[in-house]
Design an enzyme around this catalytic site. Structure first.
Site, PDB file in Angstrom:
ATOM      1  CB  ILE A  20     120.464  53.957-110.408  1.00 54.18           C
ATOM      2  CG1 ILE A  20     121.748  53.150-110.621  1.00 54.18           C
ATOM      3  CG2 ILE A  20     120.350  55.048-111.446  1.00 54.18           C
ATOM      4  CD1 ILE A  20     121.827  52.465-111.982  1.00 54.18           C
ATOM      5  N   GLY A  21     121.212  53.235-107.054  1.00 51.39           N
ATOM      6  CA  GLY A  21     121.076  52.171-106.067  1.00 51.39           C
ATOM      7  C   GLY A  21     122.237  52.145-105.109  1.00 51.39           C
ATOM      8  N   GLY A  60     125.419  46.850 -99.621  1.00 52.86           N
ATOM      9  CA  GLY A  60     126.345  46.739 -98.513  1.00 52.86           C
ATOM     10  C   GLY A  60     127.782  47.022 -98.892  1.00 52.86           C
ATOM     11  CG  MET A  61     129.889  44.653-101.066  1.00 51.30           C
ATOM     12  SD  MET A  61     131.145  44.411 -99.792  1.00 51.30           S
ATOM     13  CE  MET A  61     132.635  44.488-100.766  1.00 51.30           C
ATOM     14  N   GLY A  62     128.673  49.141-101.760  1.00 47.16           N
ATOM     15  CA  GLY A  62     128.904  50.428-102.403  1.00 47.16           C
ATOM     16  C   GLY A  62     127.636  51.013-102.989  1.00 47.16           C
ATOM     17  CE  LYS A  87     127.917  47.361-106.592  1.00 44.00           C
ATOM     18  NZ  LYS A  87     127.594  46.003-106.061  1.00 44.00           N
ATOM     19  CG  ASP A  93     125.220  38.846-101.329  1.00 43.53           C
ATOM     20  OD1 ASP A  93     124.342  38.289-100.642  1.00 43.53           O
ATOM     21  OD2 ASP A  93     125.288  40.085-101.462  1.00 43.53           O
TER      22      ASP A  93
END
Length: 475
Positions: free
Chosen positions: A48-49, A52-54, A71, A166
């Site tokens: 679903i998305g 930058g990290m996973g 994630k 972030d």
């Protein structure tokens, strides 16, 4: 299983068949793990998305048959043991957060083939970035309400030594609940930077070599320079988010990332009042202070910003109801609080109000009761002053029997009203009086109506009409 390809380093979508990422030059690897069961308990159902990290999946927690989000970190991150250690430390710290506006972490770990994952609660909502993309900007009242919920989450995290690093609209999810149409959840504390008070600021922060943790448009100047950071860094990012919610644009945007970062370091943000006209000056001053280049010039804590926004919200007018002229009524103060229920799901958020004591007119039923009491009191006063002759027999009781059959109309009227209605003729004397049925004992007897109290009224009326020297004899 195979699926869409993203760069495993920067998560940039790449066309099918491309070997190297056009953005960063890294080799492209298939990143769709749909159908995989992680740690024997989380089945990855749908991607679903990505970030930058996973990559994020909608998954099923098999032990509870519950929908969750998982994630999965990019593969190149798991190859560095320093990153793996940092991941476990930060995920464990983020899992200790329990604030309602912070996303709940269910589990985390590393699979037997080295894949790092974090299982979190699944949120049925939209991130703030999509909402702003659709609406452009938000009314000040709604923007402040969202920001205050974010501040509540940050306050708990900063108290635990966790800096998000972030914070941006994509990490703020807005869900619609039964009693709260704009309920905020802050994401990605699991990959935030950790401050360890036992080791000090310099040793307590960990960085990832070759990876910029943050988004330049929302990064504070000290974060861009690589200086030590603390909770005030997140407050700068929140100032950028507030600026974007109120104006529909970023204070610094456009051009390469290096250009944006340079403007963050050197240029003051544009004035909100020069872009829009409906933002109160008090709110504009708060955003301006949050965007100070020097951390010492910003608010010292998330709680201080929360208090400032609460005070500034008193100058707002309700976005859902028009202004009402209350010049003839005592004024009230409106204070923003937690978002009240909005069954109509108005996109403009209502406010919770705390009203100062007001002088109100008494309800009509109290006035009616008071008037009734006055009327009854007046009637009783007239009734008491009227004397015994004004009393009537109780309802349902038998009327008093007449002691004299030849009572004149004037006397009867006097019996009914208690006052003589003209001069009554003198009763006959001598044998005629005895023949009429009146005896001297009649004045000593009581007539008791059925079910009522003794009544002396007929006797007293006749006695008052008798001559001073009656000739009637006792039987």
């Amino acid at each position: 299983m195979t699926g869409p390809s993203d760069c495993s380093a920067c998560a940039t979508p790449v066309p099918v068949g491309v070997t190297f990422c056009p953005a960063c030059g890294c080799r492209v690897r298939l990143t769709d793990h749909s159908g995989l069961v992680v740690k024997g308990n989380f089945r990855l159902d749908e991607r679903i998305g990505a970030g930058g990290m996973g990559v994020i999946y909608r998954a099923c927690q098999l032990s509870l048959d519950k929908v969750v989000a998982v994630k999965v970190l990019h593969e190149h991150l798991a190859a560095d043991q320093g990153i793996v250690s940092r991941f476990h430390r930060e995920a464990h710290a983020a899992g200790s957060l329990r604030h309602p506006h912070t996303i709940t972490i269910i589990d985390f770990g590393q699979t037997h083939d080295g894949m790092l994952f974090i299982a979190m609660e699944y949120l049925d909502g939209r991130d703030l970035g999509r909402i702003l993309g659709a609406s452009g900007r938000l009314p000040p009242k709604r923007a402040v309400h969202i920001a205050m919920q974010v501040l509540e989450a940050l306050d708990e995290a900063h108290a635990e030594g966790i800096v998000h690093r972030d914070l941006k609209p994509e990490n703020i999810v807005i869900s619609s609940l039964r009693m709260e149409p704009d309920f905020v959840k802050v994401l990605d504390f699991g990959i935030a930077k950790i401050q360890d008070p036992k080791r000090g600021d310099a040793a307590g922060f960990r960085t990832i070599a070759g990876l910029v943790c943050g988004t330049p448009e929302y990064m504070a100047p000290e974060q861009i320079r690589g200086d030590p950071i603390d909770g005030r860094t997140d407050l700068y990012a929140l100032g950028v988010v507030l600026f974007e919610m109120l104006t529909g644009q970023l204070p610094f945007s456009g051009g390469p990332m290096l250009s944006v970062a340079t403007r963050q370091l050197t240029e003051p943000p544009p004035a909100i009042s020069a872009l829009v006209s409906d933002v109160p000056p008090a709110l504009e001053a708060i955003v301006e202070r949050l965007l100070s280049k020097d951390p010492n010039s910003r608010y010292p804590s998330a709680r201080a910003v929360h208090a400032a926004l609460l005070a500034a919200s008193r100058s707002f007018s309700s976005p859902r109801t028009p202004a009402v002229d209350t010049s003839d009524e005592p004024t009230t103060e409106t204070v923003s609080g937690s978002w009240p229920p909005n069954p109509s799901r108005d996109p403009q958020r209502p406010s919770a109000t705390l009203s100062a004591p007001r002088l109100r007119r008494p309800p009509r039923w109290i006035v009616a009761i008071a008037a009734g009491i006055v009327a009854v009191s007046a009637a009783l006063t007239v009734f008491v002053r009227g004397g015994p002759g004004s009393r009537s027999a109780p309802e349902g009781s038998e009327a008093p029997r007449q002691l004299h059959a030849n009572v004149s109309p004037a006397t009867a009227a006097a019996d009914e009203t208690g006052r003589p209605q003209g001069k009554a003729p003198a009763p006959p004397t001598g044998p005629a009086a005895h023949a009429g049925g009146v005896s001297p004992e009649a004045g000593k007897s009581d007539t008791v109506p059925a079910g009522g109290a003794p009544s002396r009224q007929p006797v007293e009326s006749l006695a008052s009409a008798a001559p001073p020297h009656g000739t009637a004899s006792s039987p």
